[in-house]
Design a protein around this motif. Structure first.
Motif: not given
Length: 293
Positions: A134-139, A161-171
Motif C-alpha cells: 500500500l502506497s500513497f500516490d497523491q499528496l 499545522p495545516r490540514s493535508s491529505c495522502a491518498l491511495c487512489s491507485n489501490h
C-alpha cells in the motif's frame, strides 16, 4: 493597311506533333535477387510466427506491468490490434493480460470482479496493485511530504499545522476483505478513488485539503461513475487522537461519533469488508468498533 491575324487553333494545328510518351524501362530482377527477397520474407514470417503468438506474449507479459503492456499495444499494431482469428477478438496483448489474470489465486480473482466496460489490461493493473504494498500516490495540501518511501508521509511543519491529505487512489478495492495498519497522529480511513488535479483549482486553493470538507464535495462527486453503484458512502475516517469518526455522502453535513480505546501514534488497523459493507477499527488484534455498516 492590312493586318494578318492568326487564331490559336491555327497555330496549334501548324505545330509538329509530339512524340508519344514512353514508360521508363524497369530492370528485371535477376534470379539471385528474387531468391534473396524470398529468403528475407521467409525469415520475417518465421520471426513473426515466433513472436506474435499468444504463448510468447503471455510469457513476456509476466515481465511487464500494465503500463508497459499499454505501450506495447500502442506501438505495435500486430500486438495491439484485434485478431480476426480470435474467438473473442482480443488483441495479443489483451489476451496475454487475460491469461495472467486467470493465473491469479482464487482470493485475488474474487477481489476483482471484472466490470462490463473494463479491458483485461486495466484489470491486470488492479491485480498488480492488489499484490503490491500500500502506497500513497497523491499528496494534496502544502504541509505534507513523503517520509522515505511512498508508504510513509509526514507533516512539513508542526508549528502551524495545516490540514493535508495522502491518498491511495491507485489501490481501488471493489470486493472482498481488505486490512491495513496505520501508525501516526492524523485521521485514517477510506475514500472513493478520486483524482485531485491541481490544474482544476485556482492559485492556493489546495493549500489545505480534506475530502470531507464541503468546498470539495461537488468536485469529488463529479467524478462518480457507474462503478460506484448506488451507495452514498463516499468517505469514512477516524481520528486516533480524538476517537471521533464520521462518514460522508458529500451532500449533507454528517454527525460526528466517537469510540473509546484509540490512541495516537499506536498501530490502528482498518478492516474494509466489501462483501458485508462494513468498516471496522482494530487495536492489538481486537475489534474496537464498526465505523460504518
Amino acid at each position: 493597311m492590312k493586318t494578318d491575324t492568326f487564331s490559336l487553333k491555327s497555330l496549334e494545328t501548324n505545330r509538329a506533333p509530339k512524340p508519344p510518351a514512353t514508360k521508363p524501362i524497369q530492370p528485371t530482377p535477376s534470379p539471385m535477387t528474387r531468391t534473396r527477397n524470398a529468403v528475407k520474407r521467409q525469415k520475417l514470417a518465421t520471426v513473426e510466427s515466433a513472436l506474435f503468438n499468444p504463448d510468447v506474449m503471455f510469457l513476456l507479459a509476466a515481465l511487464l506491468d500494465a503500463r508497459d503492456l499499454c505501450q506495447v499495444s500502442l506501438t505495435c499494431k500486430t500486438l495491439g490490434g484485434e485478431r480476426t482469428d480470435a474467438v473473442d477478438g482480443l488483441s495479443l496483448v489483451e489476451e496475454a493480460a487475460r491469461r495472467q489474470f486467470e493465473c491469479a489465486s482464487v482470493w485475488e480473482r474474487s477481489c476483482l470482479p471484472k466490470y462490463d466496460d473494463e479491458g483485461w489490461i486495466e484489470l491486470y493493473h488492479h491485480l498488480l496493485m492488489l499484490r503490491s504494498r500500500l502506497s500513497f500516490d497523491q499528496l494534496v495540501g502544502d504541509n505534507i511530504q513523503y517520509g522515505g518511501d511512498k508508504s510513509i508521509v509526514k507533516l512539513i511543519s508542526t508549528d502551524q499545522p495545516r490540514s493535508s491529505c495522502a491518498l491511495c487512489s491507485n489501490h481501488v478495492m471493489r470486493s472482498g476483505k481488505h486490512f491495513a495498519v496505520f501508525t501516526g497522529h492524523g485521521s485514517i480511513g477510506v475514500v472513493r478513488p478520486v483524482q485531485i488535479k491541481r490544474r482544476d483549482f485556482g492559485e492556493g486553493a489546495l493549500k489545505i485539503f480534506i475530502p470531507s470538507w464541503s468546498s470539495f464535495w461537488r468536485y469529488q462527486i463529479g467524478q462518480r461513475t457507474a462503478r460506484w453503484t448506488d451507495s452514498n458512502v463516499h468517505c469514512c475516517y477516524v481520528s486516533p487522537t480524538t476517537g471521533n469518526y464520521v462518514w460522508h455522502d458529500w451532500a449533507n453535513y454528517p454527525q460526528m461519533m466517537s469510540i473509546d480505546g484509540l490512541q495516537s501514534n499506536t498501530p490502528i488497523g482498518l478492516l474494509l469488508d466489501l462483501d458485508e459493507g462494513t468498516l471496522s477499527a482494530y487495536k492489538n488484534g481486537r475489534r474496537l468498533a464498526t465505523l460504518k455498516d
